[in-house]
Design an enzyme around this catalytic site. Sequence first.
Site, PDB file in Angstrom:
ATOM      1  CG  HIS B 326      -2.121  -0.887   1.028  1.00 46.93           C
ATOM      2  ND1 HIS B 326      -2.087  -2.209   1.384  1.00 46.93           N
ATOM      3  CD2 HIS B 326      -3.349  -0.666   0.510  1.00 46.93           C
ATOM      4  CE1 HIS B 326      -3.256  -2.764   1.089  1.00 46.93           C
ATOM      5  NE2 HIS B 326      -4.037  -1.862   0.549  1.00 46.93           N
ATOM      6  N   GLY B 327       2.030   1.191   0.530  1.00 41.03           N
ATOM      7  CA  GLY B 327       2.830   2.412   0.488  1.00 41.03           C
ATOM      8  C   GLY B 327       4.097   2.306   1.296  1.00 41.03           C
TER       9      GLY B 327
END
Lengths: 296, 484
Positions: B326-327
């Site tokens: 996701h990041g």
Amino acid sequence: MIERFLKNIAVFIALLIGLNFLLFFLIKGFYIRDYNDVNLNYSSFLLADSHGTPLGDFTEIHNVHNFSGQSDSYLDMERKLNFLVRNTQVEKIYISVDDHTLSPTREDQNNLDRSAYYTNSNDYANYLEYFHEKYLFYYCVFLNDRYSLIIKNFIQNEMFNFSKWGGVRSKSTWESLSDVQQEQISQDRINNYFEAQAPSDKMSESLKRIISICKDQDIELIGLRFPLSKTYVDLLNEESYDADSILTSYNLPIIDYDSLYLEQDSLFRDMDHLDRKGGEKFAKILFGKKKDNSLS
Amino acid sequence: MLFNSLDFAVFLPVVFILYWFVLGKNLKSQNLLIVVSSYLFYGWWDWRFLALIAFSTLVDFLVGIQLASTKDSVRRKCLLILSLLINIGLLGFFKYYNFFLDNFVDAFTFMGMPIKENTLNIILPVGISFYTFQTMSYSIDIYRKKLEPTKDLVAFSAFVSFFPQLVAGPIERASNLLPQFYQKRNFDYSQATDGLRQVLWGLFKKIVIADNCAEFANTIFNNSAQYEGSTLLLGALFFTFQIYGDFSGYSDIAIGTSRLFGFSLMQNFAFPYFSRNMAEFWRRWHISLSTWFRDYVYIPLGGSKGNTLQQIRNIFIIFLLSGFWHGANWTFIVWGALNAIYFIPLLLMGKNRKHLATVASDGEGLSLKELLAMIGTFSLTVFSWIFFRAENMAHALSYISRMFSNKLVQSPDFSQFPGAITLLVLIAGFLWVEWKGRHGQFGIAGLKFIPRKAYRWSMYLLIILAIDIFGNTSEQIEFIYFQF
């Protein structure tokens, strides 16, 4: 199959258009309402935002038609002025030059959707813009965010506002508020209007165009500063975008009444708006005979 | 181009008409139109990164052909590694370069050996995490001999860049989507109307639920030090519905749009907030990513086979990877770890395969036990989203400590948030519709079974009206998952 699909889509779009017009008439009933009402049998007009609306029809006793609209910006007033020039013989215009009228906030919070009613194709750069503003944006509820916001606010205020549940609908008058409450509300207002350092270019340019139109049409233009409450004036201090100085730079007169009712909170609806009683009283003073003292 | 923009409202009908009316009889031309319109759709955001998609497409197309043409296992392995290195390399550079660099610098500084930091101003290409995973799955499936490679570059390009799902999924498997590009497509009325219904529901979720929640969640999270516990809880709740409305809304629009063109994409969300435990939640949330990790990471690691320690290790690996996907931020990694911690007890007690069917599907209604289980699972989810939303770990921890230590059990001061009560009412209505429609593919899928057209269409008009009145159209808010 695909023909059936497209046919259904077409019928559905037609229904949507029908729903749109139903909503438009609702909106017209409680939003556009009397914004489109103008009496062209006068030669003097008052152009202002919500500061001018409390004066209501009391101005007409003095042969001035109140053409103010809540949230009117100079762009809206310019449209109205052009409309008047096209449709009647205008001799005198009183225009609001309060501290906030050149605010970028006023540029954002305007009446361009409603004042489109007063325009014609000459008021726009091209026909596309004219069609978009005057017809598409004006009649299409689904494309006009302001219309949606009004319905949303109406629903929120009527149905989901705790303070209104249980039948409590009273609203405090300005004078009944404590000092702290008055200061808090006034500060919110100041924060809203005077956040930016510089005035709005669009508003300034529009005011200059209004001056130019009046000059070309030989219309007497008088700037007007409306009464403010003491709490608001104290907090406002020197904050101003100086719309009045634009007029004075063209040697146009200003009637400055912002300190007229500093000790009379009973005449105010809130920090910078008169109530109906205050509006009636102010209209007498403003358009009555004794106004020379305030001319600058 | 955003789904919730006027640009897309013009783009979609134009492509639709060209696709069915102009090129309807020619499969290759239809595929070519999909490629061109997909590149236009993506290029609307930033045309420079089209080269990246084209490069990724070309690499896996060629690797696929080469994999099929050789039986030499070493060569096959090398080809797969090449594909993975290129795809993960692109992802690593654009998404994780600065993260790793920052952490190396911090680690060396901590050890008393400060080094100079040379971070790069890297723009993250929208959707890179989605399409690289999609192309990787293609190469892996060919390597595993589960899929025949395609020799049709246009079809393969269309598979990689298919505009409805290009930037935020669902992450499709080549085995599901690619064959659909070889088959002649006939317009299916039922599929198309279903698609439109799903697009409509997706727009409602995005514009009414997610974008309105975003406004309050952003205010509360960005000024968390100013608020009491109950307001912070409200902020976490709003974010919980924001992320669901945003991401599942995008998926609905993507799947619905694909249906208009005769394609069937996998379901990406199956009413996850009605889950009775975290294992069920993860079978219902971002299904295309969860199953991707299951098939390409978890099972190759041994899955739930092996001893307890190995099982725990495997669970941790996939959840940490999922968080990291996701990041590049420790908050996502902690979010992943937290979900692993939620999941592991269920695995160890053998309850992870419980609740395979939709809640209250036996016709007896919702039991109190199920209701409490749903509330418990939902609460755990709300808590974990705080890490997901926070700017950094310090922010997440201060948010949580303030939330629990300061007036949690009291009514939030709604006067600070005009419109919040209306939004809560809308969320309640939204949950009711989703609850009623939980057996279908999406919230209002069941509307098609209403026999009277007048009732059905009234519902559609009502939803459009709700989008118009309650939708947050003050600005076009990007979908959250674009950043991933």
